[in-house]
Every structure is written in structure tokens, then in C-alpha cells.
Design a protein around this motif. Structure first.
Motif, short mmCIF file in Angstrom:
data_model
loop_
_atom_site.label_atom_id
_atom_site.label_comp_id
_atom_site.label_asym_id
_atom_site.label_seq_id
_atom_site.Cartn_x
_atom_site.Cartn_y
_atom_site.Cartn_z
N VAL A 117 51.93 29.62 45.96
CA VAL A 117 51.02 30.42 45.16
C VAL A 117 51.69 31.73 44.75
O VAL A 117 52.21 32.46 45.60
N THR A 118 51.66 32.04 43.45
CA THR A 118 52.23 33.31 42.98
C THR A 118 51.20 34.23 42.32
O THR A 118 51.52 35.38 42.04
N GLU A 119 50.01 33.72 42.06
CA GLU A 119 48.92 34.56 41.55
C GLU A 119 47.60 33.91 41.90
O GLU A 119 47.48 32.68 41.91
N VAL A 120 46.60 34.75 42.17
CA VAL A 120 45.29 34.23 42.56
C VAL A 120 44.21 34.99 41.79
O VAL A 120 44.18 36.22 41.82
N THR A 121 43.33 34.27 41.11
CA THR A 121 42.17 34.90 40.48
C THR A 121 40.94 34.58 41.32
O THR A 121 40.65 33.42 41.61
N LEU A 122 40.28 35.66 41.74
CA LEU A 122 39.18 35.54 42.71
C LEU A 122 37.86 36.00 42.12
O LEU A 122 37.84 36.90 41.27
N LYS A 123 36.77 35.43 42.60
CA LYS A 123 35.44 35.99 42.35
C LYS A 123 35.23 37.19 43.27
O LYS A 123 35.61 37.17 44.44
#
Lengths: 480, 480
Positions: free
Chosen positions: A215-221
Motif C-alpha cells: 500500500v502506498t496511499e490510502v483514502t479513508l472515510k
């Protein structure tokens, strides 16, 4: 080229050509220092430390992509490292290889207040994220015990005390950017709250423990902070009574934000550790989020519920200092447990069952621990049927370690037989591979087919999740 | 054996040997009647009907497993059929093959009141399930427009008006039983509320539109019915104002259960259809779930929010008859729209964007529709940024159909460019394949690698999700 299937740890191939190429590419970002390597093969279990051959401190996603491409060409294992708080040996390098340390990828890339989303790099920790968000009225709810990295939390499908209301990593990740086994950078998902377009690669990556991609980027709520928070605790005659109260709380749709169970031994440990005088019986710690009126109403309803099951001494407050005081025992649980036997190692295991089976599962486990003459207080995220045992073990004593292993094994199998799972939030890693067959049966070949399809050279964290036969081919000299 | 790659519909191979074997196995459960076949290649789009070669009425999971195994041996496509309410041609048989009708698998196998779970066969419809649960105090919240089958809802990752509070199929499915491409029966997941044990095959199957397996059992989360439900509606000067109010509602953590937007044209259609006299402006329909006090408080807060954005005439009620009256226009939306042009076909499309982009996306789409001189009222599950356009099209007129296709295409691309998705809940099927590249880019080879790994003969609903080249090998005569 001769290939051989190996089930145990094989004679490690010679990765010097790969390491030379990595050195030429990354210079001082790469270290083969044994201490550094051992730190990155970090394990918080009784499993022996298995260091990688080298550690790369990645500066950006392109470093990750380049390194993985090199490893793939040389068929050298590659393991992503967040902060090292995983609990089942996920970071060990049983076949050697490269550890990629992600801590420098710690940027918070974009907060979208209107959409309640944030995009972060994987080295951001959950506390760092919440500190950053402190003036926005928003927060990120997932809270495993440690101040874990978001990337690591994706990898192990982490959750914590807020999961009963806000879900787990499975629920709060909108999209990922991952480096695949061939070194490509791929995006899964968008910032839309839902989608019906194609396979859910995001959910497939979550919980795959670095075996399908890095994983290199994470978009979160994110979630809005409540106007009012009420925290409290109450005591029960038995674990069964406490669990019955939890079940009714959930059935009545009380939107409880946290509901944590400490068994009598854990409460005793907390009393000793911090000079408290809590009643040493099974105790529920609760938290209510909402408007002031709603929190008051929730607390009243909760009080009515616990009275049905012999719950007593319910105290709660909305004042922050008082809330902290009331929850002090819960926050201290880990250290208080460890202090019951300071010379021992505290081994944490977890399981998760349908809530109707929770009391039975907890009680049978307590009996196992008592029968073995061991110490193992328990803490549960009981709204989800998930609980932890902290076994205090002299890991230098093989007899004691074997006993602990047996208790953990009996718990895992018991949970599975109750239509639950051998781990609710810690993952499989190396420690729980032996229960995979019983839990997943003929679904395992499907998982392995997916693994082979996405990582044909088996370079991504090999030897995790299932005892993976590693096809080792003699590494070829590669033009650098 | 010669294999050839085909991108368009190929000359259909001769499946007579496979069908003979199926006939021998299933007798009168199998039908090759053309009308029956056409009913099962049912499509609610402008796409031509593409019937399968035969339809099997499965009586249990073993029928499904046996049929799939036969199809796999003969490399014959196999498509599961629920009730036929999918909207993107998911049930068409572009390469022929077998349709397995699941309607007889309609048993509710186990309700666990204490755990709020239920296990059902895939042919159970959502209304049937809620009817069955009516005396338990529990309900199943996912409500796509049609009375869809649970199996179909799994396949398309369905959601609906309650998703803003209760999630989508991705969130409420705990475990599945699926028949894999080789005819094996495999269980994914357990009844535990969460797990960190291995790959999330459950989420991988959800939304895979029958291309990775055929669902034969579904374990679902249920929810407690609220003590009190309040329903209401209010009007706004513009779409932007309504969307601003929705955003603030979500940011303030108001636990709204439903929040639906009707554009002015949709309201007008509803007025005409049912002789109502609603103000013909953008209108929000809302629902609050909770205790009586909490519902009242939510309604008050909502009223304060809408006043900031010019919202007017907010009426709401907790009385069931009055609630139904207030929401009548929302419930009639589909039929009311269709009645705007009774001789036309109503084509439903959907998209989903981050909520901050919703007003812009809706407005640009309304302009496209007006510019094309077409009629297309809009309804949105706006709490999720998801909305539907119902284009009224004379599908016998190729010019008009092309215009509709262009509007839908522009909407899909617009949504993707806004970091959203070309479909929030209808799926890809055949209708939206052309947007997959733009939405998923280099993630598509990963999806296809998974497809190939789990269905090497490409028999499971081929020609869906992406324009799948079907490797057709001349079917071999197989010993029956």
C-alpha cells in the motif's frame, strides 16, 4: 533451472546480485546492518526473529515501485514495514529478502472536509492523523491498541474499540494505491462512498497482510466529532450477565460507540497497577456519542438494560477529565496485565465469535488458563463478539510456551467451531496459519489461486497467512 | 483443438452434448423452450435480448454444483438468474449457455435473533425476508427499487435508500456459500461480525456479477427496528442548496436513515401522476430512526440546517399513515416518471460522486438532457452522492437511443472525472463496460487475472463487466 518445493524454511538463496542492484539504485537508503535488519523482522510473539537481508527506507511510492520491480526480477521476497506493531509475526522474513520501511511516507495528502474523506501515505500513524484533524471537527475512529501506521492497519484489517459503531478498516477505506508484484502502481477505488463497478480490489487488499501488494496511499472515510461524549462503567456478577446486557444493547439499536468488557482478573490487575478500588468483577466500560440529550437518553436506556442482568454501580460522565478517570482502568489494561508478572512476556491473542456465544467462549478459555496454572486476563470489544487474552508467559521456558500455544490453539478452534474466527483483528501472519484449514477449508485454494495470479513469483511477504510452499529457483545473474 | 480469441459475439459453439448431459441429469427441470430462454435473458436496457440455450430450475445447491460442473467440462457459459431486475444486461447470454433459475431456492434457513443475523437461500427476495421477520423486531435494510432476490443483490453489490445509514450489500453480508467454476461448494466467512483471517473472498464475490461464482447461501446482518420513525420532506430553491443541506447534515453526524433528492421535473411528474400539489422545486425526502425524543431532536436539527440553505415547508410526522402520505411522491417516482411519456421505455442509469461534487454533477447532467431535447427526471440517494436518471426513450428510434447513450456516457465520464464511479449500485453488466478502462485503468488486468485464476474456462457469466474475449475451444464429445 531447477525448482524445488519447500514447506519449511529453506536454505536461503543468495540474493547478493539483487542487493547489489538495490544498493546501486538506492545508495544510503539501503542498509544491511544486522541490528537494523533484526529490528525490521520484529515480532511481538514467541516466534523467533527472522530478519530480512536488507532494509530500504522508502522516500516515496516510486522507491517502492522500483524496489519491488528489482525484487521481482530476482525473485527476492519483499516485506513492507510500518511501525512494527503487528502481533502475529507478519514482519518476519522466513525466506530473507528486503524489508521496505514506510515510515518516511508520512504525508497527509488531502483532507476533504465536505466529503469527510482524507488521503494519506501509509506511514502516517492513527494518532498523527487525529492530531492533524484536531481543528476540523472530524476524526478517524479506528484504534488498535498500538499507534499503528495506516498502511499496517490496512494490511491486517485492523479495528479496535470503536468498531461496534464505526466499523473496521474494511469499512472505512474508500480507495487504495498499491504497488503490485511486478512493481506497477495501481489505484483501486475512488472517493465515491459506494460503487458497483467491477471487483472490489480494495477489500481484497485489506487484510491480505502484504501478500498481494504494498500500500502506498490510502483514502479513508472520516467522521464528525460528536457534540457530546459520555463515558462510564458498571459491574456484573458474571461474564454471562455482562454479555446478556451487551446483546440487548445491540438489539435495542442503542448507537453505542464503545462497549468493552474486562474480566475480574483484568480489573484486579488494573486496581493493583494504578491504585484503583474498582469492584473486582466482570466490568463493562461504555461510551456514548451524540447530542447532549441523546447521550443522556442512551445512558438512561443502558442503565435500564444492565439492571435486568444484575449490573450495578453504573457511573458515567460527560466531563472530559472525569471521563478519562473513569476509563483509566481500560486504558491501562495492557500495562496493568503485564505488571501481574513483570518478568514474563505478554502474548496477546484474539478471537471473534457471534455475540450469543461470547460468554461461553470467554468462560471456557478462562477455565483453560486456570487449568494450565497460567495467568491470562481478558479484555473484549464485546459489541463485536471480539476478545483478547493477554497470556503472561516465560518464553524462555519451552514447557510454558507450549502450554500457552495450546491455550491459544484451543481458543482458535473453539471460536471457529462457534461459527466465529480465529482472529478478529490481529491477522494470521505466521502465528495462526495452523487454524486456516479449519476456518476456511476448501476456500483456501481460491485464496491461493488469487495469490498466484497476482504474485506469480511469490515475492510479496511469502510464508504468511498459510504455510506457503515457496518455489525457489536459483537466482539468475541479472544485468545491472 | 484450435482456440481462437473473439471480441464480438462469436459463432456460437454447438452445446448439444452439454445440453444432452444436463437433460439426462435434470429431466424436466431443464427447458430449452425459446420463450422461457428469452425470459431469462431478460434485459431492462436498450440492449437486445440474448437468450441462453437452456434454463435449469435449480432445487438446491447440489443442482447448481452439478450443473456448473457439467458446464465446466463442456466449457459452456452459465448464468445465475434471480428475479431478473438487474438494469445493465447482467442476465443476457451473449455466448449462449445455461441460465440457472434460482427462484426455488427461497428458504430462510436460520434467524439468529440474539446475533442479529439470518442465513437465506439466494432466491429469497428482500420483501419476502422482511415479511418473514415482521414479528421479530428486526429488519433487513437494503432496498433497491425492485423486489430483488438476495442472490442478485449480492451479485450487483446492491444498495438503496437506507444505505446512508445501514450501508450496502458490501457492508451487510457476513458470509456466502458459492459454487465455484469447477462445481465445488465453498463457504466464505463466518457469522463473526469481523475477521482478520485471510483474504476477504466474501467482498470479492459481492459485486462480481456472477463472474466468479454462483451464490447458493447468504448470511446477512440484520438491524433492530427503531422505536420511532419520522418521515418528512422539504423544498429548496436550487439543487445546490439542497446538496449543501445534505452535506451539513452528514458532517453534523445527524444519524439520518434516508435522505432522497427529487429534482423539479421529478416532483412535477409525481404531482401529475398522483394529483399532488407539491412545490415543483428540488425536494428532499428524509427519514429519522431512533427513540421518540431522538427523532424529534433530529427533525429539529434538520430544520435548522435547511433554513441555512433556503429550505422551506419542512413537514414531518411519526404517524405511519401520515408518513406514507408524505413519502408517496418518492415511492411513486419510477411510475410517475414513466407516465411523463407512456409510450417510451424508461431507462434507468446511475452514478455516484463525492458529495461535494453532487450538485455540479446533477446540474451538468440536467443540462445535457435539456440540450438533447429529452426527458429525464432525477432521483438521488444524496447522502451517498448517488443519483439516478430515468431517461424516457423510444428505443425503436436509433437516433434517440444514440442520444440517450451519449447522455449516459457523458454522465459516467463526468462522475469518474469527479473521482466518483460510473455506477453506484446498478453494476457494469454489458451496459457500462466501455467506462471500465477510464474508471479502473491498470487495475483491470488485476481483476482479469483473478477472473482467470478462479474461472479458467471463462464459463461464469462471460461477456460481462469487461468485453471479455472468450477463448472458445471446439467442445469435445464427452462420455455421458
Amino acid at each position: 533451472m531447477i525448482s524445488s518445493q519447500v514447506n519449511a524454511i529453506p536454505t536461503k538463496p543468495d540474493y547478493s546480485a539483487a542487493i547489489s542492484e538495490l544498493q546501486a539504485q538506492f545508495g544510503e537508503q539501503l542498509s544491511a546492518n544486522l541490528t537494523v535488519c533484526e529490528q525490521h523482522g520484529h515480532t511481538m510473539t514467541w516466534l523467533a526473529n527472522q530478519p530480512p537481508d536488507a532494509v530500504l527506507t522508502a522516500q516515496d511510492k516510486h522507491d517502492v515501485a522500483k524496489a519491488v520491480a528489482i525484487c521481482n526480477r530476482h525473485k527476492m521476497p519483499v516485506i513492507a514495514f510500518g511501525i512494527g506493531s503487528s502481533l502475529e509475526g507478519q514482519l518476519n522474513a522466513p525466506y530473507g529478502g528486503l524489508s521496505i520501511d514506510m515510515h518516511a511516507l508520512d504525508a497527509i495528502l488531502q483532507v476533504n472536509n465536505e466529503d469527510l474523506t482524507v488521503t494519506v501515505q501509509p506511514g502516517v500513524t492513527r494518532e498523527q492523523l487525529n492530531h492533524y484533524l484536531r481543528d476540523t471537527g472530524l476524526f478517524f475512529p479506528i484504534d488498535p491498541g498500538a499507534n499503528a501506521s495506516i498502511g499496517g492497519m490496512v494490511a491486517t484489517r485492523a479495528s479496535g474499540t470503536n468498531a461496534v459503531r464505526y466499523g473496521t478498516m474494511k469499512d472505512v477505506v474508500l480507495a487504495l494505491e498499491v504497488v503490485t508484484a511486478n512493481g506497477e502502481i495501481v489505484r483501486t477505488g475512488t472517493r465515491a462512498k459506494k460503487s458497483a463497478a467491477g471487483y472490489d480490489l480494495t477489500r481484497l487488499m485489506i487484510g491480505s497482510e502484504g501478500t498481494l501488494g504494498i500500500v502506498t496511499e490510502v483514502t479513508l472515510k472520516l467522521f464528525g466529532l460528536s457534540e457530546c461524549v459520555g463515558s462510564g462503567l458498571c459491574h456484573f456478577p458474571t461474564i454471562e450477565d455482562a454479555c446478556q446486557a451487551v446483546m440487548l444493547t445491540i438489539q435495542m439499536c442503542l448507537p453505542i460507540a464503545r462497549i468493552e468488557l474486562l474480566d475480574a482478573l483484568q480489573v484486579k490487575a488494573c486496581n493493583q497497577y494504578a491504585n484503583l478500588d474498582l469492584l473486582e468483577t466482570p466490568t463493562l466500560f461504555v461510551e456514548f456519542h451524540g447530542t447532549e440529550a441523546s447521550v443522556r437518553e442512551q445512558a438512561q436506556t443502558f442503565n435500564d438494560i444492565i439492571e435486568e442482568f444484575g449490573g450495578t454501580d453504573f457511573v458515567w460522565d460527560t466531563n472530559e477529565a472525569e471521563r478519562k478517570r473513569l476509563w483509566q482502568a481500560r486504558h491501562n489494561a495492557y500495562h496493568a496485565s503485564s505488571a501481574l508478572r513483570p518478568e514474563a512476556k505478554a502474548l496477546s491473542t484474539d478471537a471473534c465469535v457471534p455475540i450469543s456465544r461470547l460468554a461461553e467462549c470467554v468462560s471456557a478459555t478462562a477455565k483453560d488458563i486456570a487449568d494450565a496454572g497460567m495467568i491470562g486476563p481478558m479484555v473484549g470489544h464485546v459489541g463485536d463478539g471480539n476478545f483478547h487474552v493477554l497470556l503472561l508467559v516465560d518464553t524462555d521456558d519451552p514447557v510454558e510456551t507450549a502450554k500457552a500455544d495450546e491455550i491459544i490453539g484451543r481458543l482458535a478452534i473453539r471460536a471457529i467451531e462457534m461459527d466465529g474466527t480465529c482472529t478478529g483483528e490481529h491477522g494470521i501472519g505466521q502465528g495462526k496459519q495452523k487454524y486456516m484449514d479449519q476456518e476456511h477449508g476448501n476456500a483456501i485454494p481460491l485464496m491461493q489461486a488469487i495469490k498466484s495470479a497476482l504474485d506469480p513469483n511469490n515475492i510479496l511477504n511469502p510464508g504468511k497467512i498459510w504455510p506457503q510452499p515457496l518455489v525457489i529457483e536459483t537466482p539468475q545473474a541479472v544485468e545491472v
